[in-house]
Scaffold this motif. Structure first.
Motif, PDB file in Angstrom:
ATOM      1  N   LYS A   1      13.047   8.469  -5.141  1.00 51.03           N
ATOM      2  CA  LYS A   1      12.850   8.135  -3.689  1.00 51.03           C
ATOM      3  C   LYS A   1      11.913   6.584  -4.001  1.00 51.03           C
ATOM      4  CE  LYS A   1      11.597   8.102   1.626  1.00 51.03           C
ATOM      5  NZ  LYS A   1      11.420   8.785   2.258  1.00 51.03           N
ATOM      6  N   VAL A   2      10.762   7.054  -4.768  1.00 53.94           N
ATOM      7  CA  VAL A   2       9.738   6.105  -5.404  1.00 53.94           C
ATOM      8  C   VAL A   2      10.538   4.493  -6.184  1.00 53.94           C
ATOM      9  CG1 VAL A   2       7.812   5.125  -6.117  1.00 53.94           C
ATOM     10  CG2 VAL A   2       7.654   7.487  -4.566  1.00 53.94           C
ATOM     11  N   SER A   3      11.157   5.259  -7.149  1.00 57.35           N
ATOM     12  CA  SER A   3      12.246   4.273  -8.007  1.00 57.35           C
ATOM     13  C   SER A   3      12.698   3.419  -6.910  1.00 57.35           C
ATOM     14  CB  SER A   3      12.766   4.923  -9.167  1.00 57.35           C
ATOM     15  OG  SER A   3      12.052   5.622  -9.808  1.00 57.35           O
ATOM     16  N   ARG A   4      13.938   3.987  -6.032  1.00 59.30           N
ATOM     17  CA  ARG A   4      14.355   3.243  -5.189  1.00 59.30           C
ATOM     18  C   ARG A   4      13.538   1.906  -4.784  1.00 59.30           C
ATOM     19  NH1 ARG A   4      16.672   8.006  -3.999  1.00 59.30           N
ATOM     20  NH2 ARG A   4      15.769   7.822  -1.579  1.00 59.30           N
ATOM     21  N   HIS A   5      12.861   2.460  -3.814  1.00 57.73           N
ATOM     22  CA  HIS A   5      11.773   1.605  -3.056  1.00 57.73           C
ATOM     23  C   HIS A   5      11.190   0.515  -3.925  1.00 57.73           C
ATOM     24  CE1 HIS A   5      11.207   3.264   0.889  1.00 57.73           C
ATOM     25  NE2 HIS A   5      11.615   3.579   0.358  1.00 57.73           N
ATOM     26  N   LEU A   6      10.898   0.813  -5.003  1.00 58.23           N
ATOM     27  CA  LEU A   6      10.210   0.068  -6.459  1.00 58.23           C
ATOM     28  C   LEU A   6      11.492  -1.324  -6.850  1.00 58.23           C
ATOM     29  CD1 LEU A   6       8.628   1.837  -9.078  1.00 58.23           C
ATOM     30  CD2 LEU A   6       7.378  -0.164  -7.263  1.00 58.23           C
TER      31      LEU A   6
ATOM     32  N   TRP B   1       0.589  -1.452   0.229  1.00 55.52           N
ATOM     33  CA  TRP B   1      -0.125  -0.197   0.237  1.00 55.52           C
ATOM     34  C   TRP B   1       0.824   1.372  -0.322  1.00 55.52           C
ATOM     35  CZ3 TRP B   1      -4.058   1.621   5.271  1.00 55.52           C
ATOM     36  CH2 TRP B   1      -4.441   2.785   4.293  1.00 55.52           C
ATOM     37  N   ALA B   2       0.916   2.072  -1.268  1.00 50.65           N
ATOM     38  CA  ALA B   2       2.081   2.878  -0.978  1.00 50.65           C
ATOM     39  C   ALA B   2       1.335   4.083  -1.021  1.00 50.65           C
ATOM     40  CB  ALA B   2       2.293   3.288  -2.692  1.00 50.65           C
ATOM     41  N   THR B   3       1.260   5.177  -0.324  1.00 48.76           N
ATOM     42  CA  THR B   3       0.751   6.187   0.746  1.00 48.76           C
ATOM     43  C   THR B   3       1.621   7.488  -0.201  1.00 48.76           C
ATOM     44  OG1 THR B   3       1.784   6.423   2.325  1.00 48.76           O
ATOM     45  CG2 THR B   3      -0.426   5.329   2.532  1.00 48.76           C
ATOM     46  N   ALA B   4       2.287   7.691  -0.801  1.00 48.57           N
ATOM     47  CA  ALA B   4       3.227   8.866  -1.217  1.00 48.57           C
ATOM     48  C   ALA B   4       2.709   9.429  -2.318  1.00 48.57           C
ATOM     49  CB  ALA B   4       4.273   8.501  -1.890  1.00 48.57           C
ATOM     50  N   GLN B   5       2.760  10.047  -2.573  1.00 47.97           N
ATOM     51  CA  GLN B   5       2.231  11.314  -4.035  1.00 47.97           C
ATOM     52  C   GLN B   5       3.719  11.986  -4.517  1.00 47.97           C
ATOM     53  OE1 GLN B   5      -1.776  13.257  -3.331  1.00 47.97           O
ATOM     54  NE2 GLN B   5      -1.087  13.200  -1.557  1.00 47.97           N
ATOM     55  N   ILE B   6       3.507  11.915  -5.925  1.00 46.40           N
ATOM     56  CA  ILE B   6       5.200  12.319  -6.949  1.00 46.40           C
ATOM     57  C   ILE B   6       4.499  13.099  -7.346  1.00 46.40           C
ATOM     58  CG2 ILE B   6       6.421  12.068  -8.162  1.00 46.40           C
ATOM     59  CD1 ILE B   6       6.017   8.368  -7.394  1.00 46.40           C
ATOM     60  N   PHE B   7       5.326  14.942  -6.280  1.00 50.60           N
ATOM     61  CA  PHE B   7       4.726  15.939  -6.595  1.00 50.60           C
ATOM     62  C   PHE B   7       6.151  16.167  -7.342  1.00 50.60           C
ATOM     63  CE2 PHE B   7       2.097  15.939  -3.533  1.00 50.60           C
ATOM     64  CZ  PHE B   7       0.902  16.140  -4.108  1.00 50.60           C
ATOM     65  N   ASP B   8       7.987  15.810  -7.630  1.00 54.94           N
ATOM     66  CA  ASP B   8       9.505  16.289  -7.784  1.00 54.94           C
ATOM     67  C   ASP B   8      10.444  15.127  -7.908  1.00 54.94           C
ATOM     68  OD1 ASP B   8      10.132  15.431  -5.462  1.00 54.94           O
ATOM     69  OD2 ASP B   8       9.842  17.710  -4.474  1.00 54.94           O
ATOM     70  N   ALA B   9      10.653  15.739  -8.523  1.00 47.48           N
ATOM     71  CA  ALA B   9      11.835  14.646  -9.292  1.00 47.48           C
ATOM     72  C   ALA B   9      12.550  13.993  -7.790  1.00 47.48           C
ATOM     73  CB  ALA B   9      13.257  15.503  -9.477  1.00 47.48           C
ATOM     74  N   GLU B  10      12.526  14.246  -6.881  1.00 50.15           N
ATOM     75  CA  GLU B  10      13.274  14.104  -5.470  1.00 50.15           C
ATOM     76  C   GLU B  10      12.484  12.625  -5.251  1.00 50.15           C
ATOM     77  OE1 GLU B  10      14.328  14.451  -0.953  1.00 50.15           O
ATOM     78  OE2 GLU B  10      13.797  16.312  -2.052  1.00 50.15           O
TER      79      GLU B  10
END
Length: 172
Positions: A47-52, A34-43
């Motif tokens: 981070k989401v890519s690293r977690h994936l 369950w991913a709760t993050a919203q992606i608003f910027d490159a940083e």
């Protein structure tokens, strides 16, 4: 009540997500992220890519930044769900100026009726200095209250520091 609720606490970049993922991978149950993050910027995208990449294959991902009722009721006893993380979930509600008490109540109700095992990652934000601005102080207080409520419902609570787990409640 879910079969098992585990709360993983830690500071930023403490290893809590990797530890939580390991608990799920070592389970024999089907894994839901369950991913709760919203992606608003490159940083955040990075981070989401690293977690994936860290998580790898074998997960069903559900992206839901706010509403536990859209995630937890549909899960079964044959699944284990990793909520990563409660801190981003809280941030989403705080920045949207939602009623935090109502949001927390909805989350707790969804946890209480979920059939799947749950592993919830959350940041421990109360160990530093008192923030200088009102929004940061409000967030820190709300995060502390949320962690207390989650820990009360959890069968197991683990603090992760420098990648090392310390069991605060229950056993590994």
């Amino acid at each position: 009540m879910p079969a098992n609720v585990t709360l993983i606490l830690g500071g930023a970049a403490s290893g809590k997500s990797a530890f939580a993922e390991g608990l799920c991978v070592n389970s024999t149950k089907d894994r839901v992220y369950w991913a709760t993050a919203q992606i608003f910027d490159a940083e955040m995208r990075e981070k989401v890519s690293r977690h994936l990449a860290q998580r790898g294959a074998g997960w069903t991902t559900v992206e839901e930044p706010e509403t536990a009722g859209r995630v937890l009721p549909g899960l079964t006893s044959g699944q284990i769900c990793l909520m990563d993380c409660a801190t981003m979930w809280l941030t989403n509600h705080l920045l949207a100026e939602h009623d935090l008490a109502a949001a927390e109540s909805e989350l707790m109700s969804a946890i209480d009726t979920c059939a799947a095992d749950l592993v919830i990652v959350s940041n421990e934000t109360g160990l530093g200095i008192v923030p200088e601005n009102a929004l940061a102080r409000r967030f820190r207080e709300a995060q502390g209250r949320l962690n207390i409520a989650l820990a009360a419902r959890a069968d197991r609570v683990v603090q992760v520091t420098a990648g090392l787990p310390l069991v605060l409640k229950g056993s590994l």
